[in-house]
Write a protein that holds these residues in place. Sequence first.
Motif, PDB file in Angstrom:
ATOM      1  N   VAL A  66       0.821  -1.160  -0.017  1.00 31.57           N
ATOM      2  CA  VAL A  66      -0.094   0.080   0.035  1.00 31.57           C
ATOM      3  C   VAL A  66       0.876   1.391  -0.051  1.00 31.57           C
ATOM      4  O   VAL A  66       0.713   2.061  -0.772  1.00 31.57           O
ATOM      5  CB  VAL A  66      -0.942   0.011   1.254  1.00 31.57           C
ATOM      6  CG1 VAL A  66      -1.646   1.383   1.338  1.00 31.57           C
ATOM      7  CG2 VAL A  66      -1.907  -1.171   1.213  1.00 31.57           C
ATOM      8  N   ALA A  67       1.963   1.324   0.827  1.00 29.35           N
ATOM      9  CA  ALA A  67       2.679   2.518   0.998  1.00 29.35           C
ATOM     10  C   ALA A  67       3.559   2.597  -0.197  1.00 29.35           C
ATOM     11  O   ALA A  67       3.707   3.552  -0.835  1.00 29.35           O
ATOM     12  CB  ALA A  67       3.524   2.378   2.291  1.00 29.35           C
ATOM     13  N   THR A  72       4.436   5.662  -6.800  1.00 37.29           N
ATOM     14  CA  THR A  72       3.854   5.761  -8.301  1.00 37.29           C
ATOM     15  C   THR A  72       2.648   6.434  -8.210  1.00 37.29           C
ATOM     16  O   THR A  72       2.708   7.285  -9.450  1.00 37.29           O
ATOM     17  CB  THR A  72       3.689   4.227  -8.543  1.00 37.29           C
ATOM     18  OG1 THR A  72       4.576   3.321  -8.469  1.00 37.29           O
ATOM     19  CG2 THR A  72       3.068   4.156 -10.132  1.00 37.29           C
ATOM     20  N   GLY A  73       1.681   6.490  -7.469  1.00 38.26           N
ATOM     21  CA  GLY A  73       0.586   7.329  -7.721  1.00 38.26           C
ATOM     22  C   GLY A  73       0.671   8.805  -7.720  1.00 38.26           C
ATOM     23  O   GLY A  73      -0.096   9.417  -8.423  1.00 38.26           O
ATOM     24  N   GLY A  75       2.903  10.371  -8.669  1.00 40.59           N
ATOM     25  CA  GLY A  75       3.329  10.784 -10.293  1.00 40.59           C
ATOM     26  C   GLY A  75       2.155  11.297 -11.088  1.00 40.59           C
ATOM     27  O   GLY A  75       2.341  12.139 -12.045  1.00 40.59           O
ATOM     28  N   PHE A  76       1.004  10.667 -11.146  1.00 40.89           N
ATOM     29  CA  PHE A  76      -0.091  11.118 -11.748  1.00 40.89           C
ATOM     30  C   PHE A  76      -0.388  12.724 -11.208  1.00 40.89           C
ATOM     31  O   PHE A  76      -0.985  13.428 -12.219  1.00 40.89           O
ATOM     32  CB  PHE A  76      -1.214  10.261 -11.457  1.00 40.89           C
ATOM     33  CG  PHE A  76      -1.338   9.076 -12.168  1.00 40.89           C
ATOM     34  CD1 PHE A  76      -1.296   8.599 -13.483  1.00 40.89           C
ATOM     35  CD2 PHE A  76      -0.732   8.092 -11.630  1.00 40.89           C
ATOM     36  CE1 PHE A  76      -1.142   7.513 -14.156  1.00 40.89           C
ATOM     37  CE2 PHE A  76      -0.606   6.646 -12.245  1.00 40.89           C
ATOM     38  CZ  PHE A  76      -0.713   6.518 -13.345  1.00 40.89           C
ATOM     39  N   ILE A  77      -0.560  12.911 -10.214  1.00 42.27           N
ATOM     40  CA  ILE A  77      -0.551  14.241  -9.561  1.00 42.27           C
ATOM     41  C   ILE A  77       0.561  15.411 -10.211  1.00 42.27           C
ATOM     42  O   ILE A  77      -0.024  16.345 -10.497  1.00 42.27           O
ATOM     43  CB  ILE A  77      -0.928  14.325  -8.037  1.00 42.27           C
ATOM     44  CG1 ILE A  77      -1.852  13.458  -7.628  1.00 42.27           C
ATOM     45  CG2 ILE A  77      -1.232  15.790  -7.668  1.00 42.27           C
ATOM     46  CD1 ILE A  77      -2.300  13.310  -6.079  1.00 42.27           C
ATOM     47  N   GLY A  78       1.517  14.842  -9.885  1.00 41.74           N
ATOM     48  CA  GLY A  78       2.545  15.682 -10.420  1.00 41.74           C
ATOM     49  C   GLY A  78       2.573  16.257 -11.908  1.00 41.74           C
ATOM     50  O   GLY A  78       2.951  17.086 -12.139  1.00 41.74           O
ATOM     51  N   ALA A  79       2.400  14.827 -12.729  1.00 39.73           N
ATOM     52  CA  ALA A  79       1.920  15.085 -14.341  1.00 39.73           C
ATOM     53  C   ALA A  79       0.861  16.281 -14.585  1.00 39.73           C
ATOM     54  O   ALA A  79       1.295  16.973 -15.248  1.00 39.73           O
ATOM     55  CB  ALA A  79       1.962  14.007 -14.893  1.00 39.73           C
ATOM     56  N   GLY A  80       0.216  16.149 -13.569  1.00 42.15           N
ATOM     57  CA  GLY A  80      -1.084  17.309 -13.738  1.00 42.15           C
ATOM     58  C   GLY A  80      -0.727  18.820 -13.487  1.00 42.15           C
ATOM     59  O   GLY A  80      -1.471  19.568 -14.277  1.00 42.15           O
ATOM     60  N   VAL A  81       0.289  18.965 -13.009  1.00 42.98           N
ATOM     61  CA  VAL A  81       0.501  20.352 -12.588  1.00 42.98           C
ATOM     62  C   VAL A  81       1.779  20.791 -13.553  1.00 42.98           C
ATOM     63  O   VAL A  81       2.223  21.863 -13.530  1.00 42.98           O
ATOM     64  CB  VAL A  81       0.947  20.719 -11.186  1.00 42.98           C
ATOM     65  CG1 VAL A  81      -0.122  20.228 -10.353  1.00 42.98           C
ATOM     66  CG2 VAL A  81       2.456  19.989 -10.844  1.00 42.98           C
ATOM     67  N   ILE A  82       2.414  19.948 -14.474  1.00 44.75           N
ATOM     68  CA  ILE A  82       3.303  20.448 -15.339  1.00 44.75           C
ATOM     69  C   ILE A  82       2.852  20.802 -16.680  1.00 44.75           C
ATOM     70  O   ILE A  82       2.103  20.101 -17.354  1.00 44.75           O
ATOM     71  CB  ILE A  82       4.401  19.257 -15.646  1.00 44.75           C
ATOM     72  CG1 ILE A  82       4.916  18.762 -14.444  1.00 44.75           C
ATOM     73  CG2 ILE A  82       5.526  19.448 -16.721  1.00 44.75           C
ATOM     74  CD1 ILE A  82       5.866  17.456 -14.500  1.00 44.75           C
ATOM     75  N   ILE A  83       3.115  22.095 -17.080  1.00 41.77           N
ATOM     76  CA  ILE A  83       2.502  22.490 -18.345  1.00 41.77           C
ATOM     77  C   ILE A  83       3.696  23.086 -19.257  1.00 41.77           C
ATOM     78  O   ILE A  83       4.690  23.470 -18.909  1.00 41.77           O
ATOM     79  CB  ILE A  83       1.753  23.811 -18.027  1.00 41.77           C
ATOM     80  CG1 ILE A  83       0.577  23.642 -16.814  1.00 41.77           C
ATOM     81  CG2 ILE A  83       1.358  24.387 -19.358  1.00 41.77           C
ATOM     82  CD1 ILE A  83      -0.084  24.867 -16.365  1.00 41.77           C
ATOM     83  N   LEU A  98       5.143  18.086  -4.556  1.00 39.73           N
ATOM     84  CA  LEU A  98       4.335  17.157  -4.258  1.00 39.73           C
ATOM     85  C   LEU A  98       4.955  15.682  -3.906  1.00 39.73           C
ATOM     86  O   LEU A  98       4.688  15.050  -3.146  1.00 39.73           O
ATOM     87  CB  LEU A  98       3.393  17.155  -5.364  1.00 39.73           C
ATOM     88  CG  LEU A  98       2.295  18.347  -5.521  1.00 39.73           C
ATOM     89  CD1 LEU A  98       1.755  18.269  -6.950  1.00 39.73           C
ATOM     90  CD2 LEU A  98       1.541  18.459  -4.473  1.00 39.73           C
ATOM     91  N   TRP A  99       6.067  15.616  -4.808  1.00 37.97           N
ATOM     92  CA  TRP A  99       6.739  14.153  -4.776  1.00 37.97           C
ATOM     93  C   TRP A  99       7.275  14.142  -3.491  1.00 37.97           C
ATOM     94  O   TRP A  99       7.283  13.251  -2.681  1.00 37.97           O
ATOM     95  CB  TRP A  99       7.353  14.016  -5.872  1.00 37.97           C
ATOM     96  CG  TRP A  99       8.225  12.754  -5.890  1.00 37.97           C
ATOM     97  CD1 TRP A  99       8.071  11.514  -6.044  1.00 37.97           C
ATOM     98  CD2 TRP A  99       9.797  12.581  -5.702  1.00 37.97           C
ATOM     99  NE1 TRP A  99       8.966  10.636  -5.885  1.00 37.97           N
ATOM    100  CE2 TRP A  99       9.929  11.341  -5.630  1.00 37.97           C
ATOM    101  CE3 TRP A  99      10.825  13.644  -5.501  1.00 37.97           C
ATOM    102  CZ2 TRP A  99      11.346  10.772  -5.655  1.00 37.97           C
ATOM    103  CZ3 TRP A  99      12.017  13.078  -5.216  1.00 37.97           C
ATOM    104  CH2 TRP A  99      12.308  11.759  -5.557  1.00 37.97           C
ATOM    105  N   VAL A 100       8.031  15.051  -2.960  1.00 36.95           N
ATOM    106  CA  VAL A 100       8.828  15.122  -1.641  1.00 36.95           C
ATOM    107  C   VAL A 100       7.841  15.282  -0.521  1.00 36.95           C
ATOM    108  O   VAL A 100       7.879  14.663   0.585  1.00 36.95           O
ATOM    109  CB  VAL A 100       9.749  16.049  -1.553  1.00 36.95           C
ATOM    110  CG1 VAL A 100       9.161  17.686  -1.447  1.00 36.95           C
ATOM    111  CG2 VAL A 100      10.573  15.864  -0.431  1.00 36.95           C
ATOM    112  N   THR A 101       6.638  16.073  -0.827  1.00 39.80           N
ATOM    113  CA  THR A 101       5.498  16.290   0.219  1.00 39.80           C
ATOM    114  C   THR A 101       4.958  14.658   0.639  1.00 39.80           C
ATOM    115  O   THR A 101       4.926  14.417   1.667  1.00 39.80           O
ATOM    116  CB  THR A 101       4.489  16.957  -0.209  1.00 39.80           C
ATOM    117  OG1 THR A 101       4.924  18.315  -0.379  1.00 39.80           O
ATOM    118  CG2 THR A 101       3.468  17.143   0.924  1.00 39.80           C
ATOM    119  N   ALA A 102       4.750  13.904  -0.610  1.00 44.82           N
ATOM    120  CA  ALA A 102       4.482  12.557  -0.238  1.00 44.82           C
ATOM    121  C   ALA A 102       5.382  11.598   0.599  1.00 44.82           C
ATOM    122  O   ALA A 102       5.106  11.141   1.292  1.00 44.82           O
ATOM    123  CB  ALA A 102       4.053  11.765  -1.688  1.00 44.82           C
ATOM    124  N   ALA A 103       6.614  11.896   0.247  1.00 43.20           N
ATOM    125  CA  ALA A 103       7.837  11.182   1.044  1.00 43.20           C
ATOM    126  C   ALA A 103       7.569  11.677   2.583  1.00 43.20           C
ATOM    127  O   ALA A 103       7.787  10.728   3.331  1.00 43.20           O
ATOM    128  CB  ALA A 103       9.039  11.372   0.351  1.00 43.20           C
TER     129      ALA A 103
END
Length: 214
Positions: A66-67, A72-73, A75-83, A98-103
């Motif tokens: 689960v963790a 992986t998951g 990454g989908f949110i991060g991709a959404g904010v890249i323009i 966002l990636w390091v916040t998840a960590a």
Amino acid sequence: MEGEFILRIFVAGVLGGLIGFEREYRSKEAGLRTHFLVALGSALFMIISQYGFQGVQAGRFDVARVAAQVVTGIGFIGAGVIIFQKNSLRGLTTAAGLWVTAAIGLGCGGGMYIISTVATVLVLLVLEVMHYFLPQFGEKSLAVTVVAGSKEALMGVIDALNERKISVRSYSVSRIDNGKMRAILDLKVRHDNYFATMGDLLGNLPGVELESIE
């Protein structure tokens, strides 16, 4: 253990919110609420991963799965904010945040408060300190819109930019009223003085009106 679990998700939300506040203060794509939810959710997933399967027979399930999926998951949110806009990428720093916040959320969910707090402080230091120091050395992609009374005036704009060592990567021209031309210039300039440079340079050219800088 319920009190400990509540403390973990609370600390995760606070630490993630601090990073999100900095991002929102800079008017970035993902702000306080997004970072808060990412950190809190990651912490909750970590708690579920650690303690939600204690009754499952050992060896039948991987309780870390689960963790692990958070990595992986997110990454989908991060991709959404890249323009990708005007030949440049925007949102990479926010996506990495966002990636390091998840960590950090996973760390809080695992009860690792000190390392999670230190990581948050380091993230904020890098975001804030580099915000003031990098502009003195780096370059910025800039879209400048000018209105020129003639083709010669427009070419004078490009020549003036080249003389100042400002790279004109591309430009597009359209005709407007009274035979004037509107040109959108895609430039690469130094961070620290681009507003002053554009204002002083293009504002004083004959037959040229500076319309906008983005």
